[in-house]
Design a protein around this motif. Sequence first.
Motif, mmCIF file in Angstrom:
data_model
loop_
_atom_site.group_PDB
_atom_site.id
_atom_site.type_symbol
_atom_site.label_atom_id
_atom_site.label_comp_id
_atom_site.label_asym_id
_atom_site.label_seq_id
_atom_site.Cartn_x
_atom_site.Cartn_y
_atom_site.Cartn_z
ATOM 1 N N LYS A 51 0.819 -1.214 0.000
ATOM 2 C CA LYS A 51 0.000 0.000 0.000
ATOM 3 C C LYS A 51 0.850 1.260 0.000
ATOM 4 C CE LYS A 51 -3.890 -2.128 2.453
ATOM 5 N NZ LYS A 51 -4.732 -2.104 3.676
ATOM 6 N N GLU A 52 2.068 1.170 0.542
ATOM 7 C CA GLU A 52 2.924 2.342 0.662
ATOM 8 C C GLU A 52 3.763 2.605 -0.588
ATOM 9 O OE1 GLU A 52 4.595 2.959 4.824
ATOM 10 O OE2 GLU A 52 4.198 0.806 4.840
ATOM 11 N N LEU A 53 3.698 1.700 -1.554
ATOM 12 C CA LEU A 53 4.498 1.883 -2.763
ATOM 13 C C LEU A 53 4.054 3.104 -3.557
ATOM 14 C CD1 LEU A 53 4.844 -1.813 -3.899
ATOM 15 C CD2 LEU A 53 6.662 -0.329 -3.090
ATOM 16 N N LYS A 54 2.805 3.477 -3.444
ATOM 17 C CA LYS A 54 2.299 4.649 -4.153
ATOM 18 C C LYS A 54 3.038 5.914 -3.718
ATOM 19 C CE LYS A 54 -0.796 2.881 -6.857
ATOM 20 N NZ LYS A 54 -0.636 2.953 -8.331
ATOM 21 N N HIS A 55 3.484 5.937 -2.459
ATOM 22 C CA HIS A 55 4.242 7.091 -1.975
ATOM 23 C C HIS A 55 5.564 7.209 -2.734
ATOM 24 C CE1 HIS A 55 1.345 7.703 1.152
ATOM 25 N NE2 HIS A 55 1.582 6.535 1.710
ATOM 26 N N GLY A 56 6.169 6.062 -3.023
ATOM 27 C CA GLY A 56 7.409 6.066 -3.796
ATOM 28 C C GLY A 56 7.185 6.571 -5.204
ATOM 29 N N GLU A 57 6.070 6.182 -5.811
ATOM 30 C CA GLU A 57 5.736 6.669 -7.153
ATOM 31 C C GLU A 57 5.568 8.181 -7.139
ATOM 32 O OE1 GLU A 57 2.824 4.739 -9.643
ATOM 33 O OE2 GLU A 57 2.861 2.960 -8.369
ATOM 34 N N LYS A 58 4.826 8.686 -6.160
ATOM 35 C CA LYS A 58 4.564 10.132 -6.090
ATOM 36 C C LYS A 58 5.854 10.917 -5.883
ATOM 37 C CE LYS A 58 -0.145 9.621 -4.294
ATOM 38 N NZ LYS A 58 -1.037 9.836 -3.118
ATOM 39 N N ALA A 59 6.745 10.381 -5.045
ATOM 40 C CA ALA A 59 8.028 11.047 -4.810
ATOM 41 C C ALA A 59 8.841 11.102 -6.092
ATOM 42 C CB ALA A 59 8.795 10.315 -3.711
ATOM 43 N N PHE A 60 8.792 10.016 -6.870
ATOM 44 C CA PHE A 60 9.527 9.998 -8.133
ATOM 45 C C PHE A 60 8.933 10.998 -9.114
ATOM 46 C CE2 PHE A 60 9.810 8.227 -12.485
ATOM 47 C CZ PHE A 60 11.170 8.398 -12.673
ATOM 48 N N HIS A 61 7.603 11.110 -9.151
ATOM 49 C CA HIS A 61 6.943 12.071 -10.041
ATOM 50 C C HIS A 61 7.421 13.483 -9.742
ATOM 51 C CE1 HIS A 61 3.320 9.126 -10.520
ATOM 52 N NE2 HIS A 61 4.410 8.710 -11.124
ATOM 53 N N LYS A 62 7.527 13.813 -8.440
ATOM 54 C CA LYS A 62 7.998 15.148 -8.058
ATOM 55 C C LYS A 62 9.449 15.360 -8.485
ATOM 56 C CE LYS A 62 4.957 15.630 -4.041
ATOM 57 N NZ LYS A 62 4.898 15.777 -2.552
ATOM 58 N N LYS A 63 10.241 14.298 -8.384
ATOM 59 C CA LYS A 63 11.660 14.390 -8.722
ATOM 60 C C LYS A 63 11.863 14.704 -10.191
ATOM 61 C CE LYS A 63 15.942 11.675 -8.606
ATOM 62 N NZ LYS A 63 16.554 10.398 -8.187
ATOM 63 N N ILE A 64 11.167 13.979 -11.057
ATOM 64 C CA ILE A 64 11.393 14.188 -12.486
ATOM 65 C C ILE A 64 10.688 15.442 -13.000
ATOM 66 C CG2 ILE A 64 11.669 11.722 -12.929
ATOM 67 C CD1 ILE A 64 8.887 11.734 -14.181
#
Length: 415
Positions: free
Chosen positions: A344-357
Motif C-alpha cells: 500500500k505504501e508503494l504509491k508514496h514512492g511513485e509520487k516522490a519519483f513524479h515530483k523528482k522528475i
Amino acid sequence: MGKQKLFLILNGKKSGDPDVRAAVKHLRKEGHTVDVRITYEEDDTERFTAEALKAPCDAIVIAGGDGSINQMANALIKLDAPPETRLGIIPMGTANDFATGLGIPDDPWEALQLATHKTANPVDVGLVNGKAFLNVATGGFGTEVTVQTDDDLKDKMGGAAYLFTGIAKFSSIASKTASIKGKVSATVERPDKSYAISTGPDKHKPKDEDGKKLKPLAEGSTATAEGDLLILAVGNGKQAGGGVLLCPDAVLDDGLLDVSYVMNISKEDFPALVKGLGNLKDTGELTDSFGTMRVTELEVHCPEGLQINCDGEPMRDTKFTFSVLKKRLMVHMPEPKLLRRSSKELKHGEKAFHKKIAHTAKRPFKHREGFWQKDTVQTPLKYSAAIGVGVALTLGAQRLAARRSSLGLSRFKFW
C-alpha cells in the motif's frame, strides 16, 4: 545523470502502442539514445539481450508483462550478464505483479524516465530447476487458473480475468500429494517468524499467546510438510495472480525466499480460503492447513507431477529445487526503501519519483483516460449492461404474458 543510452526490447504484441511510441520520441528529443527491438519469436529476447550487452548501453529496458520480464531475467542469467547491468521495466502485461510490487509507474513515459535517473538497485533472482524468476513461483490451484485463463479475456479484463476463471474452475479444485522441505532462515531486519501447520498431537491444542495455532519454527531448523497440497507460493516478490499477496512478507533483496502453502484442507474450508487468501497468517484462518517458511533453498516433491508457474511461465515436473542468487541484478525502481514496507505504501514512492522528475523533465501532453473510460472497466460494464437488458426484457415479457393471461386475451390487438 546525463544523457543515457537505452536499449528497449518491446513485446511484439505491444509494438503499436501510441504511448510507448510517444515516450520514446520524447526521450530522444531530450537527447537520450533509445534503440528499439521488437520481439516476434520465443528466442528474440535472449538474442536482443546479447546484442544489448555487447553494444554497450546504460540500461536495458523490457516493455511487457511478467512473462516478458521472466524471459529477460533468464536471458541475463544465461548470458552471465555483469551484476551491475541495469534493467528498466515498462509494465504492459495483464497483471504486472512484479512491476506493481516495486511501485513502477504503468505510464510508459514515467517508466522510461526511471531508467534515465539514478534509481537502479540490486535485487535477488530466484531459481527453480535452474530456471530464473524474479517475482513468485506458484503451484497448485492458482497455477491451473493462470494457465487456463484465456488470452483474449486477459487483454479485455486485465488481472480480473484470473478471478473470473478461478470462479469458473472453483468446483474442480483438486489437491496433489506432495512434500516440502527447507531450512528456515531469518534476518535482523525482519524478525517475523516462520510457521508450520499444526498436525499430529498438537493439532487441537489451545491457541498460543498470540491467538494463533500455528507453530513457530526455530531459526536453522529443517521445516518439512507432507500431505495433499492445494496451493504453493515461493516468493522473491510479494504478489501474483493479479495482486494477490501470496507472500506478503517477501523482500526482493534479502537473499531469501518466502514460502506459503495450503495443505490438507477440507471442502468445507474453501470459502474461508478464498476470503482470506494472502492474509491467512494475520487473520488466523485455516491455521491447521496453512504454513510459511523463509529459506535459502527448498525442495518440493510431487510423484504425480506438479505444474509450477514462474512469473507467468509454466513448467511441469515431479521434483523442484529452489535456490536464490543474492542481489544478482540491478532494477530501476522509484523508492528502494519501500521494499521492506507494505504494498500500500508503494504509491508514496511513485509520487516522490513524479515530483523528482518534474524538475528535470517536462512531461509531454498526454490524454489520460478517466476511470470509467478504461477497457478493464468498460468491458465488464458492457457485459453487465447486456445481461441486465436481457433480464429486464425477459421479466417484462413474463409479466406481460401473465397480465394478458389474467385478462383472458390470447393476443394483443393494436387497432
